[in-house]
Design a protein around this motif. Sequence first.
Motif, PDB file in Angstrom:
ATOM      1  N   HIS A 115      -9.663   6.994  -7.462  1.00 42.60           N
ATOM      2  CA  HIS A 115      -8.785   7.040  -6.304  1.00 42.60           C
ATOM      3  C   HIS A 115      -9.559   7.290  -5.013  1.00 42.60           C
ATOM      4  N   PRO A 116     -10.574   8.169  -4.999  1.00 50.62           N
ATOM      5  CA  PRO A 116     -11.367   8.308  -3.771  1.00 50.62           C
ATOM      6  C   PRO A 116     -12.059   6.993  -3.355  1.00 50.62           C
ATOM      7  N   GLU A 117     -12.535   6.226  -4.347  1.00 46.56           N
ATOM      8  CA  GLU A 117     -13.149   4.934  -4.032  1.00 46.56           C
ATOM      9  C   GLU A 117     -12.101   3.958  -3.502  1.00 46.56           C
ATOM     10  N   LEU A 118     -10.893   4.012  -4.041  1.00 48.67           N
ATOM     11  CA  LEU A 118      -9.816   3.174  -3.515  1.00 48.67           C
ATOM     12  C   LEU A 118      -9.539   3.534  -2.065  1.00 48.67           C
ATOM     13  N   GLN A 119      -9.465   4.826  -1.778  1.00 47.15           N
ATOM     14  CA  GLN A 119      -9.218   5.247  -0.403  1.00 47.15           C
ATOM     15  C   GLN A 119     -10.310   4.727   0.526  1.00 47.15           C
ATOM     16  N   GLU A 120     -11.560   4.810   0.115  1.00 46.39           N
ATOM     17  CA  GLU A 120     -12.661   4.307   0.944  1.00 46.39           C
ATOM     18  C   GLU A 120     -12.570   2.791   1.109  1.00 46.39           C
ATOM     19  N   THR A 121     -12.164   2.093   0.066  1.00 51.19           N
ATOM     20  CA  THR A 121     -11.999   0.635   0.152  1.00 51.19           C
ATOM     21  C   THR A 121     -10.894   0.287   1.146  1.00 51.19           C
ATOM     22  N   LEU A 122      -9.792   1.014   1.092  1.00 47.56           N
ATOM     23  CA  LEU A 122      -8.694   0.770   2.037  1.00 47.56           C
ATOM     24  C   LEU A 122      -9.133   1.043   3.475  1.00 47.56           C
ATOM     25  N   ILE A 123      -9.935   2.065   3.665  1.00 45.98           N
ATOM     26  CA  ILE A 123     -10.463   2.362   5.002  1.00 45.98           C
ATOM     27  C   ILE A 123     -11.374   1.229   5.465  1.00 45.98           C
ATOM     28  N   GLN A 124     -12.212   0.710   4.561  1.00 47.66           N
ATOM     29  CA  GLN A 124     -13.075  -0.427   4.903  1.00 47.66           C
ATOM     30  C   GLN A 124     -12.251  -1.637   5.328  1.00 47.66           C
ATOM     31  N   ILE A 125     -11.191  -1.907   4.590  1.00 46.80           N
ATOM     32  CA  ILE A 125     -10.330  -3.043   4.934  1.00 46.80           C
ATOM     33  C   ILE A 125      -9.719  -2.837   6.311  1.00 46.80           C
ATOM     34  N   ASP A 126      -9.250  -1.621   6.573  1.00 45.28           N
ATOM     35  CA  ASP A 126      -8.625  -1.325   7.858  1.00 45.28           C
ATOM     36  C   ASP A 126      -9.613  -1.374   9.020  1.00 45.28           C
ATOM     37  N   ARG A 127     -10.906  -1.279   8.742  1.00 43.41           N
ATOM     38  CA  ARG A 127     -11.923  -1.363   9.800  1.00 43.41           C
ATOM     39  C   ARG A 127     -12.100  -2.786  10.315  1.00 43.41           C
ATOM     40  N   SER A 128     -11.584  -3.760   9.602  1.00 47.04           N
ATOM     41  CA  SER A 128     -11.658  -5.133  10.081  1.00 47.04           C
ATOM     42  C   SER A 128     -10.848  -5.204  11.371  1.00 47.04           C
ATOM     43  N   VAL A 129     -11.480  -5.579  12.445  1.00 50.76           N
ATOM     44  CA  VAL A 129     -10.855  -5.551  13.772  1.00 50.76           C
ATOM     45  C   VAL A 129      -9.517  -6.273  13.826  1.00 50.76           C
ATOM     46  N   PRO A 130      -9.358  -7.444  13.219  1.00 55.86           N
ATOM     47  CA  PRO A 130      -8.068  -8.147  13.321  1.00 55.86           C
ATOM     48  C   PRO A 130      -6.936  -7.520  12.498  1.00 55.86           C
ATOM     49  N   VAL A 131      -7.239  -6.573  11.604  1.00 54.38           N
ATOM     50  CA  VAL A 131      -6.193  -5.982  10.773  1.00 54.38           C
ATOM     51  C   VAL A 131      -5.374  -5.013  11.617  1.00 54.38           C
ATOM     52  N   ALA A 132      -4.112  -5.355  11.831  1.00 54.39           N
ATOM     53  CA  ALA A 132      -3.220  -4.510  12.617  1.00 54.39           C
ATOM     54  C   ALA A 132      -2.553  -3.457  11.744  1.00 54.39           C
ATOM     55  N   ARG A 133      -2.281  -3.827  10.488  1.00 52.98           N
ATOM     56  CA  ARG A 133      -1.581  -2.902   9.584  1.00 52.98           C
ATOM     57  C   ARG A 133      -1.851  -3.323   8.149  1.00 52.98           C
ATOM     58  N   SER A 134      -1.984  -2.322   7.280  1.00 47.35           N
ATOM     59  CA  SER A 134      -2.119  -2.608   5.856  1.00 47.35           C
ATOM     60  C   SER A 134      -1.162  -1.722   5.081  1.00 47.35           C
ATOM     61  N   THR A 135      -0.722  -2.247   3.960  1.00 46.96           N
ATOM     62  CA  THR A 135       0.136  -1.502   3.051  1.00 46.96           C
ATOM     63  C   THR A 135      -0.400  -1.746   1.651  1.00 46.96           C
ATOM     64  N   SER A 136      -0.440  -0.693   0.842  1.00 43.24           N
ATOM     65  CA  SER A 136      -0.953  -0.880  -0.512  1.00 43.24           C
ATOM     66  C   SER A 136       0.043  -0.369  -1.536  1.00 43.24           C
ATOM     67  N   VAL A 137       0.029  -1.006  -2.695  1.00 43.47           N
ATOM     68  CA  VAL A 137       0.825  -0.567  -3.833  1.00 43.47           C
ATOM     69  C   VAL A 137      -0.104  -0.497  -5.035  1.00 43.47           C
ATOM     70  N   MET A 138       0.017   0.578  -5.785  1.00 43.23           N
ATOM     71  CA  MET A 138      -0.842   0.807  -6.944  1.00 43.23           C
ATOM     72  C   MET A 138      -0.311   0.043  -8.161  1.00 43.23           C
ATOM     73  N   VAL A 139      -1.219  -0.472  -8.938  1.00 45.88           N
ATOM     74  CA  VAL A 139      -0.874  -1.079 -10.213  1.00 45.88           C
ATOM     75  C   VAL A 139      -0.838   0.046 -11.249  1.00 45.88           C
ATOM     76  N   LEU A 140       0.305   0.243 -11.897  1.00 43.71           N
ATOM     77  CA  LEU A 140       0.426   1.268 -12.930  1.00 43.71           C
ATOM     78  C   LEU A 140       0.101   0.703 -14.314  1.00 43.71           C
ATOM     79  N   SER A 141       0.577  -0.507 -14.564  1.00 42.98           N
ATOM     80  CA  SER A 141       0.289  -1.151 -15.841  1.00 42.98           C
ATOM     81  C   SER A 141       0.463  -2.655 -15.674  1.00 42.98           C
ATOM     82  N   VAL A 142      -0.155  -3.392 -16.566  1.00 42.89           N
ATOM     83  CA  VAL A 142      -0.032  -4.854 -16.564  1.00 42.89           C
ATOM     84  C   VAL A 142       1.089  -5.211 -17.530  1.00 42.89           C
ATOM     85  N   LEU A 143       2.156  -5.744 -16.988  1.00 46.61           N
ATOM     86  CA  LEU A 143       3.302  -6.122 -17.823  1.00 46.61           C
ATOM     87  C   LEU A 143       3.167  -7.534 -18.366  1.00 46.61           C
ATOM     88  N   ILE A 144       2.689  -8.448 -17.535  1.00 46.52           N
ATOM     89  CA  ILE A 144       2.410  -9.823 -17.949  1.00 46.52           C
ATOM     90  C   ILE A 144       1.027 -10.156 -17.406  1.00 46.52           C
TER      91      ILE A 144
END
Length: 173
Positions: A115-144
């Motif tokens: 989860h800490p690495e995910l948080q850092e990855t999300l911060i990296q994505i948000d550092r992209s200048v054109p990104v105005a907003r990001s939203t994330s949803v966690m995968v809990l399990s693979v159903l299909i």
Amino acid sequence: MTPTTLDEIDIALLTALSESPRAGDLELSRQVKVARATVQSRLRRLTEAGVIADWTPTLDVASAGFEVQAYVTLEIAQGALDEVVRDLTAIPQVLEAYGTTGNFDVLCRVATRSHPELQETLIQIDRSVPVARSTSVMVLSVLIPPRTLPLLATGTASTPPRAPAYRIARAAH
């Protein structure tokens, strides 16, 4: 590229190949019950048409230790898609990204070890200048899991065409 129409032999061959990806042409011909030359020509045609996209193994990132996965949607500045693609490509945790319609512009799938690495990855994505907003949803399990054969089988050449809606409506009168 013109879409390729698949028939029952193509579907049987793709199914056999999916179930036994390391099988050779002779083994595939036995499984599908067609001549080896038929297997070879069909595989060549399906590859040239792009139906068979590659011959790489399917990799499971969760089994390789990247169990934390999420989908991330991005709203970006207008006209900045190329810049966002460049920025996302530089982040190894971004497994795939798609341009979309609707309330957001890009949909990404990311995978990390923690989860800490995910948080850092999300911060990296948000550092992209054109990104105005990001939203994330966690995968809990693979159903299909990712699949294509059920879809491809619906479009086989032997599938009888559906009657147009206007014919069905007229027949009911």
